[in-house]
Design a protein around this motif. Structure first.
Motif, PDB file in Angstrom:
ATOM      1  N   LEU B 240       0.834  -1.216   0.000  1.00 43.82           N
ATOM      2  CA  LEU B 240       0.000   0.000   0.000  1.00 43.82           C
ATOM      3  C   LEU B 240       0.864   1.260   0.000  1.00 43.82           C
ATOM      4  O   LEU B 240       0.613   2.209  -0.742  1.00 43.82           O
ATOM      5  N   VAL B 241       1.888   1.259   0.850  1.00 37.94           N
ATOM      6  CA  VAL B 241       2.778   2.417   0.924  1.00 37.94           C
ATOM      7  C   VAL B 241       3.478   2.631  -0.418  1.00 37.94           C
ATOM      8  O   VAL B 241       3.627   3.776  -0.886  1.00 37.94           O
ATOM      9  N   ALA B 242       3.858   1.527  -1.048  1.00 37.19           N
ATOM     10  CA  ALA B 242       4.554   1.638  -2.333  1.00 37.19           C
ATOM     11  C   ALA B 242       3.649   2.259  -3.400  1.00 37.19           C
ATOM     12  O   ALA B 242       4.084   3.116  -4.181  1.00 37.19           O
ATOM     13  N   VAL B 243       2.382   1.846  -3.426  1.00 38.38           N
ATOM     14  CA  VAL B 243       1.446   2.443  -4.391  1.00 38.38           C
ATOM     15  C   VAL B 243       1.335   3.946  -4.133  1.00 38.38           C
ATOM     16  O   VAL B 243       1.380   4.765  -5.060  1.00 38.38           O
ATOM     17  N   GLY B 244       1.213   4.299  -2.851  1.00 38.27           N
ATOM     18  CA  GLY B 244       1.155   5.723  -2.502  1.00 38.27           C
ATOM     19  C   GLY B 244       2.405   6.461  -2.947  1.00 38.27           C
ATOM     20  O   GLY B 244       2.335   7.571  -3.480  1.00 38.27           O
ATOM     21  N   ALA B 245       3.559   5.838  -2.746  1.00 36.19           N
ATOM     22  CA  ALA B 245       4.825   6.500  -3.088  1.00 36.19           C
ATOM     23  C   ALA B 245       4.974   6.669  -4.599  1.00 36.19           C
ATOM     24  O   ALA B 245       5.368   7.735  -5.079  1.00 36.19           O
ATOM     25  N   VAL B 246       4.615   5.625  -5.325  1.00 43.51           N
ATOM     26  CA  VAL B 246       4.777   5.686  -6.784  1.00 43.51           C
ATOM     27  C   VAL B 246       3.833   6.726  -7.390  1.00 43.51           C
ATOM     28  O   VAL B 246       4.229   7.531  -8.244  1.00 43.51           O
ATOM     29  N   THR B 247       2.578   6.736  -6.924  1.00 41.56           N
ATOM     30  CA  THR B 247       1.638   7.727  -7.462  1.00 41.56           C
ATOM     31  C   THR B 247       2.073   9.138  -7.083  1.00 41.56           C
ATOM     32  O   THR B 247       1.950  10.065  -7.876  1.00 41.56           O
ATOM     33  N   THR B 248       2.603   9.301  -5.873  1.00 39.72           N
ATOM     34  CA  THR B 248       3.099  10.615  -5.454  1.00 39.72           C
ATOM     35  C   THR B 248       4.223  11.088  -6.371  1.00 39.72           C
ATOM     36  O   THR B 248       4.230  12.225  -6.843  1.00 39.72           O
ATOM     37  N   LEU B 249       5.144  10.180  -6.631  1.00 37.47           N
ATOM     38  CA  LEU B 249       6.282  10.509  -7.493  1.00 37.47           C
ATOM     39  C   LEU B 249       5.797  10.909  -8.884  1.00 37.47           C
ATOM     40  O   LEU B 249       6.243  11.908  -9.456  1.00 37.47           O
ATOM     41  N   ALA B 250       4.854  10.119  -9.404  1.00 37.35           N
ATOM     42  CA  ALA B 250       4.314  10.434 -10.731  1.00 37.35           C
ATOM     43  C   ALA B 250       3.640  11.808 -10.707  1.00 37.35           C
ATOM     44  O   ALA B 250       3.795  12.600 -11.637  1.00 37.35           O
ATOM     45  N   GLY B 251       2.917  12.085  -9.626  1.00 39.15           N
ATOM     46  CA  GLY B 251       2.261  13.390  -9.491  1.00 39.15           C
ATOM     47  C   GLY B 251       3.267  14.526  -9.484  1.00 39.15           C
ATOM     48  O   GLY B 251       3.081  15.549 -10.145  1.00 39.15           O
ATOM     49  N   LEU B 252       4.356  14.345  -8.746  1.00 39.22           N
ATOM     50  CA  LEU B 252       5.391  15.386  -8.672  1.00 39.22           C
ATOM     51  C   LEU B 252       5.976  15.655 -10.052  1.00 39.22           C
ATOM     52  O   LEU B 252       6.143  16.805 -10.463  1.00 39.22           O
ATOM     53  N   ILE B 253       6.266  14.579 -10.782  1.00 35.85           N
ATOM     54  CA  ILE B 253       6.877  14.731 -12.104  1.00 35.85           C
ATOM     55  C   ILE B 253       5.923  15.452 -13.058  1.00 35.85           C
ATOM     56  O   ILE B 253       6.315  16.392 -13.757  1.00 35.85           O
ATOM     57  N   LEU B 254       4.659  15.038 -13.045  1.00 35.29           N
ATOM     58  CA  LEU B 254       3.696  15.655 -13.964  1.00 35.29           C
ATOM     59  C   LEU B 254       3.453  17.116 -13.599  1.00 35.29           C
ATOM     60  O   LEU B 254       3.322  17.980 -14.469  1.00 35.29           O
ATOM     61  N   PHE B 255       3.393  17.403 -12.302  1.00 34.30           N
ATOM     62  CA  PHE B 255       3.169  18.787 -11.870  1.00 34.30           C
ATOM     63  C   PHE B 255       4.333  19.684 -12.285  1.00 34.30           C
ATOM     64  O   PHE B 255       4.146  20.837 -12.650  1.00 34.30           O
ATOM     65  N   ASP B 256       5.518  19.124 -12.221  1.00 35.04           N
ATOM     66  CA  ASP B 256       6.705  19.897 -12.578  1.00 35.04           C
ATOM     67  C   ASP B 256       6.741  20.231 -14.065  1.00 35.04           C
ATOM     68  O   ASP B 256       7.435  21.147 -14.485  1.00 35.04           O
ATOM     69  N   ARG B 257       5.984  19.491 -14.852  1.00 30.67           N
ATOM     70  CA  ARG B 257       6.095  19.650 -16.302  1.00 30.67           C
ATOM     71  C   ARG B 257       5.000  20.464 -16.941  1.00 30.67           C
ATOM     72  O   ARG B 257       5.133  20.902 -18.074  1.00 30.67           O
ATOM     73  N   ARG B 258       3.880  20.641 -16.230  1.00 28.57           N
ATOM     74  CA  ARG B 258       2.736  21.175 -16.972  1.00 28.57           C
ATOM     75  C   ARG B 258       2.532  22.683 -16.720  1.00 28.57           C
ATOM     76  O   ARG B 258       3.165  23.272 -15.852  1.00 28.57           O
ATOM     77  N   ASP B 259       1.606  23.257 -17.510  1.00 32.11           N
ATOM     78  CA  ASP B 259       1.186  24.632 -17.294  1.00 32.11           C
ATOM     79  C   ASP B 259       0.233  24.664 -16.102  1.00 32.11           C
ATOM     80  O   ASP B 259      -0.597  23.781 -15.937  1.00 32.11           O
ATOM     81  N   ILE B 260       0.351  25.724 -15.326  1.00 32.70           N
ATOM     82  CA  ILE B 260      -0.484  25.845 -14.130  1.00 32.70           C
ATOM     83  C   ILE B 260      -1.589  26.876 -14.371  1.00 32.70           C
ATOM     84  O   ILE B 260      -1.342  27.948 -14.920  1.00 32.70           O
ATOM     85  N   GLY B 261      -2.780  26.518 -13.962  1.00 26.04           N
ATOM     86  CA  GLY B 261      -3.879  27.490 -13.982  1.00 26.04           C
ATOM     87  C   GLY B 261      -4.320  27.894 -15.371  1.00 26.04           C
ATOM     88  O   GLY B 261      -4.665  29.047 -15.604  1.00 26.04           O
ATOM     89  N   VAL B 262      -4.304  26.946 -16.298  1.00 26.65           N
ATOM     90  CA  VAL B 262      -4.729  27.274 -17.662  1.00 26.65           C
ATOM     91  C   VAL B 262      -6.249  27.134 -17.756  1.00 26.65           C
ATOM     92  O   VAL B 262      -6.787  26.135 -17.314  1.00 26.65           O
TER      93      VAL B 262
END
Lengths: 308, 262
Positions: B240-262
């Protein structure tokens, strides 16, 4: 090369899908300069500002702000930027004082006396929750957070919206003080008059493209204004329509309406031969008159392509 | 001192945090404290509900102490409340401020995108952990106090499972918000996933030939191991923790790449 430039954009372009936000913007804002950024709504002003802040990523081209890369150096860069969003919304339910303390802490500490000084200057009560404030007071809190840490670069999106005329003057005073302190100010607006009062140069965008960059002194001469003169007796329009810079003369009885490009001198001297009851001179509406000046000649169909 | 953004996030979330904490404490306290009085009613419930329904609700038997705890706290309502709290709080990290416009000034903080998202999630993750740990902490007191005959270590294992389950779905909710910036997407995607995986676990446990389905469900790793009877299952919790960690990591990467507030 960039040390004396606060903002440098090279071919800065942003598309939202097929919709053009900004195209090929090449702009330089010198360090210590106050630059007005003018254009009608939807012209790309906010897109430009949000590109400079790395909220948006360019489709093409790049921006350099204070010699730094907005994305790679975001942390270092934002410490030196004071940003006022165009659509101001505050996170949370804090009082203005608590909110400003957060902004101060986030930027590494700001002397509280600086905040109270600005609050006094703008006449805003910081003990109230920001959410309950009027639009004007929210705008003041937004201005305080932008100015409070005395950033090297102020990026202000429509800073005077919601402010009454007295506070607009106070704000312009703050901008002048910022310039005296060596800060750079990049402020967007769709009102020519306020920018004209403080800016060194004005950049004009329209339909996602840079239309012109002008020194403010040359703008003043170009400004077109609507003038209305009420005479005691009916006048002859022919005496006025031939005057230099005067056009669109319409006379109905004792009332003369016209637009004047540049100085009013000739018109006033002609009017002085009659008995004048009243004289109204309106600031030109930027969107209708001033920008059309730049676009009558080139690419008038740009506007229709900008928003499909 | 903690980063200003973390403290600000906590301050803005304090009402929600308090509400969920009090709600879960009341739920846990009321259900378990009346354990002796519920015994008769439990018998009635047990008799009244068909076996299939009991299985679907994750209720093995309501008469044994472990069965009672499982039926009241850990099978349905407990995880439901914890996940609702976790998902709505996590929707506030990025999606909500991005939609209501507060993001502009938050994101203007002098930290990198990654640090921004990380600090927001760290603050919210702490709050989620507090909420999810309420049943665990309360039961550690209530169970011995009123003499429910379950080993405390097993109660702790189930309580920790609830925290791990919350982390798992917090990661998913964070990913949805970080990737899209839309609150409804966070609530819809994560909520639908929670319901679907709950069903998968229930059906996988009931229907022959569908057993494998349980392995896809976080609820299986949380409660399918029967921690109240069998104690700690580190591999399941770590999953369970691993799923949380992997999704968090994916979220961080995607957030770092996209436009905000479009």
């Amino acid at each position: 090369m960039t040390s004396d430039l606060a903002v440098l954009t090279e071919d800065l372009t942003k598309f939202y899908g097929d919709h053009r936000g900004l195209e090929g913007l090449n702009l330089e804002v010198g360090a210590g300069e106050v630059m007005g950024f003018l254009g009608p709504n939807g012209a790309g002003k906010t897109t430009t500002i949000r590109l400079l802040l790395d909220f948006l990523r360019p489709t093409q081209g790049r921006a350099t702000v204070l010699g730094l890369d907005p994305r790679r150096d975001k942390a270092a860069l934002h410490r030196q930027i004071g940003y006022l969003p165009g659509e101001l919304a505050f996170p949370g339910r804090d009082t203005a004082a608590d909110l400003l303390r957060f902004f101060g802490d986030a930027r590494g500490g700001v002397a509280w006396s600086r905040v109270t000084e600005l609050a006094g200057r703008l006449e805003v009560d910081l003990s109230r929750p920001v959410r309950a404030m009027s639009k004007g007071n929210k705008q003041k809190v937004g201005l305080i957070q932008a100015f409070m840490h005395q950033p090297a670069l102020l990026i202000l999106d429509e800073p005077t919206s919601g402010l009454d005329p007295l506070m607009q003057q106070e704000f312009l005073g703050m901008v002048r003080d910022a310039r005296s302190a060596g800060q750079t100010v990049f402020m967007s607006s769709h009102v020519l008059a306020e920018v004209q009062q403080v800016a060194d140069r004005v950049a004009i965008v329209r339909a996602g493209r840079l239309a012109a960059v002008e020194r403010v002194e040359s703008l003043g001469r170009r400004a077109v204004r609507a003038v209305e003169i009420h005479f005691h007796d009916p006048v002859d329009p022919r005496a006025f329509s031939a005057l230099p810079g005067v056009s669109d003369v319409v006379v109905s009885g004792p009332v003369l309406r016209c637009t004047v490009d540049g100085r009013l001198d000739a018109l006033i001297k002609a009017a002085a031969r009659h008995e004048v009851v009243d004289l109204l001179s309106a600031e030109p509406d930027l969107e209708e008159t001033f920008l059309s000046f730049y676009y009558h000649s080139e690419g008038a169909d740009d506007a229709s392509r900008a928003r499909p | 001192m903690l980063p200003a953004l973390v403290r600000k996030t906590w301050r803005d979330d304090r009402r929600a945090l308090l509400g969920w904490t009090v709600g879960l404490a009341a739920f846990t306290g009321i259900y378990t404290s009346f354990y002796p009085q519920f015994q008769g009613a439990a018998q009635l419930k047990q008799d009244a509900l068909p076996k299939g329904m009991l299985d679907f609700l994750g209720i093995a038997d309501m008469l044994s102490p472990t069965g009672y705890l499982q039926a009241t706290i850990f099978s349905l309502i407990g995880p439901l409340l914890v996940l609702m709290g976790a998902i709505t709080l996590t929707a506030r990290t990025i999606a909500r401020p991005e939609e209501d416009g507060g993001m502009e000034l938050l994101l203007a903080s002098p930290v990198s995108r990654l640090a921004f998202a990380g600090q927001r999630l760290a603050a919210t993750g702490t709050a989620v952990t507090v909420i999810a740990a309420v049943p665990w902490l309360l039961l550690m007191v209530i169970v011995p106090a009123i003499g429910i005959d379950v080993a405390l270590s097993n109660v702790a294992a189930a309580g920790a499972g609830l925290v791990a389950l919350a982390w798992c779905f917090t990661g998913v909710a964070f990913l949805a918000g970080a990737a899209t910036g839309r609150r409804t997407t966070v609530l819809a995607v994560t909520g639908a996933l929670a319901v679907a995986t709950y069903m998968a676990n229930a059906i996988g446990g009931m229907v022959d030939g569908w057993h494998w389905l349980r392995w896809l469900s976080p609820f299986h790793y949380f409660i399918g191991t029967d921690p109240l009877n069998t104690g700690w299952h580190p591999a399941a919790l770590l999953t369970l923790v691993a799923v949380g960690a992997v999704t968090t990591l994916a979220g961080l990467i995607l957030f770092d790449r996209r436009d905000i507030g479009v």
